[in-house]
Scaffold this motif. Structure first.
Motif, mmCIF file in Angstrom:
data_model
loop_
_atom_site.group_PDB
_atom_site.id
_atom_site.type_symbol
_atom_site.label_atom_id
_atom_site.label_comp_id
_atom_site.label_asym_id
_atom_site.label_seq_id
_atom_site.Cartn_x
_atom_site.Cartn_y
_atom_site.Cartn_z
ATOM 1 N N GLN A 226 0.810 -1.215 0.000
ATOM 2 C CA GLN A 226 0.000 0.000 0.000
ATOM 3 C C GLN A 226 0.850 1.274 0.000
ATOM 4 O OE1 GLN A 226 -3.456 -0.319 -0.215
ATOM 5 N NE2 GLN A 226 -2.823 -2.458 -0.476
ATOM 6 N N VAL A 227 2.159 1.120 0.183
ATOM 7 C CA VAL A 227 3.051 2.284 0.288
ATOM 8 C C VAL A 227 3.420 2.803 -1.093
ATOM 9 C CG1 VAL A 227 5.320 3.076 1.062
ATOM 10 C CG2 VAL A 227 3.958 1.535 2.518
ATOM 11 N N LYS A 228 3.126 4.073 -1.334
ATOM 12 C CA LYS A 228 3.496 4.724 -2.594
ATOM 13 C C LYS A 228 4.864 5.389 -2.496
ATOM 14 C CE LYS A 228 0.629 7.200 -4.918
ATOM 15 N NZ LYS A 228 -0.377 8.263 -5.234
ATOM 16 N N ASP A 229 5.130 6.042 -1.348
ATOM 17 C CA ASP A 229 6.424 6.707 -1.194
ATOM 18 C C ASP A 229 6.710 6.941 0.278
ATOM 19 O OD1 ASP A 229 8.814 7.779 -2.004
ATOM 20 O OD2 ASP A 229 7.973 9.588 -2.915
ATOM 21 N N SER A 230 7.999 7.011 0.594
ATOM 22 C CA SER A 230 8.473 7.326 1.936
ATOM 23 C C SER A 230 9.390 8.530 1.809
ATOM 24 C CB SER A 230 9.207 6.117 2.530
ATOM 25 O OG SER A 230 9.480 6.307 3.898
ATOM 26 N N LEU A 231 9.078 9.592 2.510
ATOM 27 C CA LEU A 231 9.673 10.905 2.253
ATOM 28 C C LEU A 231 10.481 11.405 3.434
ATOM 29 C CD1 LEU A 231 6.290 12.265 0.956
ATOM 30 C CD2 LEU A 231 8.222 11.725 -0.528
ATOM 31 N N VAL A 232 11.511 12.202 3.120
ATOM 32 C CA VAL A 232 12.302 12.895 4.132
ATOM 33 C C VAL A 232 12.306 14.376 3.769
ATOM 34 C CG1 VAL A 232 14.568 13.165 5.209
ATOM 35 C CG2 VAL A 232 13.761 10.877 4.557
ATOM 36 N N TYR A 233 11.723 15.197 4.626
ATOM 37 C CA TYR A 233 11.638 16.642 4.372
ATOM 38 C C TYR A 233 12.829 17.338 5.032
ATOM 39 C CZ TYR A 233 6.741 15.442 3.293
ATOM 40 O OH TYR A 233 5.586 14.884 2.777
ATOM 41 N N ASP A 234 14.033 17.047 4.528
ATOM 42 C CA ASP A 234 15.223 17.522 5.229
ATOM 43 C C ASP A 234 15.532 18.999 4.982
ATOM 44 O OD1 ASP A 234 15.982 17.064 2.618
ATOM 45 O OD2 ASP A 234 17.448 15.515 3.098
ATOM 46 N N ASP A 235 14.703 19.674 4.199
ATOM 47 C CA ASP A 235 14.859 21.116 4.034
ATOM 48 C C ASP A 235 13.977 21.902 4.997
ATOM 49 O OD1 ASP A 235 12.530 20.233 2.824
ATOM 50 O OD2 ASP A 235 12.563 21.756 1.251
ATOM 51 N N VAL A 236 13.202 21.205 5.820
ATOM 52 C CA VAL A 236 12.291 21.864 6.759
ATOM 53 C C VAL A 236 12.994 22.050 8.103
ATOM 54 C CG1 VAL A 236 10.101 21.671 8.003
ATOM 55 C CG2 VAL A 236 10.259 20.934 5.610
ATOM 56 N N LEU A 237 13.083 23.301 8.529
ATOM 57 C CA LEU A 237 13.728 23.631 9.797
ATOM 58 C C LEU A 237 12.686 23.765 10.903
ATOM 59 C CD1 LEU A 237 16.235 26.310 8.409
ATOM 60 C CD2 LEU A 237 16.587 23.832 8.662
ATOM 61 N N GLY A 238 13.163 24.009 12.121
ATOM 62 C CA GLY A 238 12.261 24.182 13.247
ATOM 63 C C GLY A 238 12.582 23.291 14.428
ATOM 64 N N SER A 239 13.424 22.280 14.193
ATOM 65 C CA SER A 239 13.805 21.310 15.220
ATOM 66 C C SER A 239 15.162 20.762 14.832
ATOM 67 C CB SER A 239 12.758 20.182 15.278
ATOM 68 O OG SER A 239 13.225 19.065 16.013
ATOM 69 N N ASP A 240 15.800 20.001 15.743
ATOM 70 C CA ASP A 240 17.037 19.314 15.348
ATOM 71 C C ASP A 240 16.720 18.068 14.521
ATOM 72 O OD1 ASP A 240 15.917 18.108 17.600
ATOM 73 O OD2 ASP A 240 17.823 17.778 18.626
ATOM 74 N N HIS A 241 15.448 17.677 14.454
ATOM 75 C CA HIS A 241 14.972 16.640 13.546
ATOM 76 C C HIS A 241 14.227 17.309 12.395
ATOM 77 C CE1 HIS A 241 15.293 12.992 16.264
ATOM 78 N NE2 HIS A 241 15.425 13.972 17.138
ATOM 79 N N CYS A 242 14.135 16.621 11.263
ATOM 80 C CA CYS A 242 13.261 17.085 10.194
ATOM 81 C C CYS A 242 12.046 16.166 10.128
ATOM 82 C CB CYS A 242 13.997 17.118 8.851
ATOM 83 S SG CYS A 242 14.311 15.495 8.111
ATOM 84 N N PRO A 243 10.963 16.599 9.503
ATOM 85 C CA PRO A 243 9.798 15.733 9.343
ATOM 86 C C PRO A 243 10.051 14.637 8.332
ATOM 87 C CG PRO A 243 9.249 18.067 8.941
ATOM 88 C CD PRO A 243 10.743 17.946 8.944
ATOM 89 N N ILE A 244 9.281 13.574 8.434
ATOM 90 C CA ILE A 244 9.276 12.504 7.438
ATOM 91 C C ILE A 244 7.825 12.235 7.034
ATOM 92 C CG2 ILE A 244 11.427 11.428 8.213
ATOM 93 C CD1 ILE A 244 9.691 9.340 9.698
ATOM 94 N N GLY A 245 7.630 11.593 5.895
ATOM 95 C CA GLY A 245 6.274 11.356 5.426
ATOM 96 C C GLY A 245 6.101 9.986 4.815
ATOM 97 N N LEU A 246 4.851 9.558 4.743
ATOM 98 C CA LEU A 246 4.505 8.293 4.102
ATOM 99 C C LEU A 246 3.258 8.526 3.262
ATOM 100 C CD1 LEU A 246 5.427 5.237 4.153
ATOM 101 C CD2 LEU A 246 3.442 4.845 5.626
ATOM 102 N N GLU A 247 3.338 8.157 1.991
ATOM 103 C CA GLU A 247 2.168 8.243 1.110
ATOM 104 C C GLU A 247 1.647 6.840 0.844
ATOM 105 O OE1 GLU A 247 3.188 10.410 -2.408
ATOM 106 O OE2 GLU A 247 3.364 12.316 -1.364
ATOM 107 N N LEU A 248 0.365 6.660 1.062
ATOM 108 C CA LEU A 248 -0.285 5.363 0.882
ATOM 109 C C LEU A 248 -1.223 5.429 -0.309
ATOM 110 C CD1 LEU A 248 -1.215 4.616 4.618
ATOM 111 C CD2 LEU A 248 0.750 3.741 3.353
#
Length: 248
Positions: A226-248
């Motif tokens: 069911q997984v279409k893509d797994s994403l890393v939003y490493d250009d997004v600031l605001g924390s020492d971590h960046c967001p990640i995403g999952l498209e189903l």
């Protein structure tokens, strides 16, 4: 369907550093946060059209998880039955029609590894919890899992081996999770891609991309189709971590 996960390292600070802009831009169906470090009365971010589920730690200003969801879950569970970690607000489980969404903030073993033994207990008990959920329907696990699994997941692997987050013990527990029937979605889709999700605030690590991949979307093997893509939003600031995403 789009899911997003982000260790915000304190939601109150992150709200001042771009969280609302990214939240509305990414337009996720469910948005999971870790290390919220706040109680409901301490921040005011209530996006229209989302239900909110916050699990703060008993200790103020520490840990905590949260889910914003467009679809109201069939059921919501705070914690997983282990008081040491539930008192720290480390996991929320949202049940949807076709899967469970579990967000977690895995305990850090600490610089001196003084919490490594406890971390090992968390790994075993939490994996057992996920497998129990799987008896009913597939599981989507996301969050800061506090481990760089393989050398490709960390800058300067040789120098960092044995440090918290890259001990042999922690890496082996992640392997056990995968061997028990789960898939690291990003690595399965992109076996050779080097992407990080956490950078130290020291030594210009983020500018130099000297990072670690500590944040994951992991799914039940029978749900990976069911997984279409797994994403890393490493250009997004605001924390020492960046967001990640999952498209189903």
């Amino acid at each position: 369907m789009k899911l997003v996960s982000w260790n915000v390292a304190g939601i109150r600070a992150c709200l001042k550093k771009g969280l609302p802009d990214f939240f509305h831009q990414v337009n996720a169906d469910a948005f999971c946060l870790q290390e919220v470090k706040a109680e409901a009365s301490q921040f005011d971010f209530h996006p229209e059209g989302y239900s909110e589920y916050l699990f703060p730690a008993k200790r103020k200003g520490y840990s905590g998880t949260m889910i914003y969801s467009r679809t109201e879950p069939l059921d919501i569970q705070y914690g997983y039955g282990e008081s040491e970690y539930d008192d720290e607000g480390r996991s929320i489980t949202a049940e949807f029609e076709k899967f469970y969404l579990v967000t977690t903030y895995v305990p850090n073993a600490k610089r001196d590894l003084s919490r490594l033994e406890s971390r090992m207990h968390f790994e075993d008990s939490f994996r057992a919890y996920l497998k129990k959920l799987e008896e009913k329907k597939p599981v989507v696990l996301c969050g800061d899992l506090n481990v760089a699994h393989n050398e490709i997941d960390i800058c300067n692997a040789r120098a960092n081996r044995g440090h918290a987050g890259f001990t042999d013990e922690e890496r082996a527990k992640f392997s056990e999770l995968l061997d028990s029937g789960f898939v690291d979605t990003f690595r399965a889709l992109y076996p050779d891609r080097v992407r990080y999700t956490w950078w130290s605030y020291l030594g210009h690590a983020r500018e130099n991309n000297a990072g670690w991949r500590l944040d994951y979307f992991v799914v039940s093997k029978n749900f990976f189709s069911q997984v279409k893509d797994s994403l890393v939003y490493d250009d997004v600031l605001g924390s020492d971590h960046c967001p990640i995403g999952l498209e189903l």
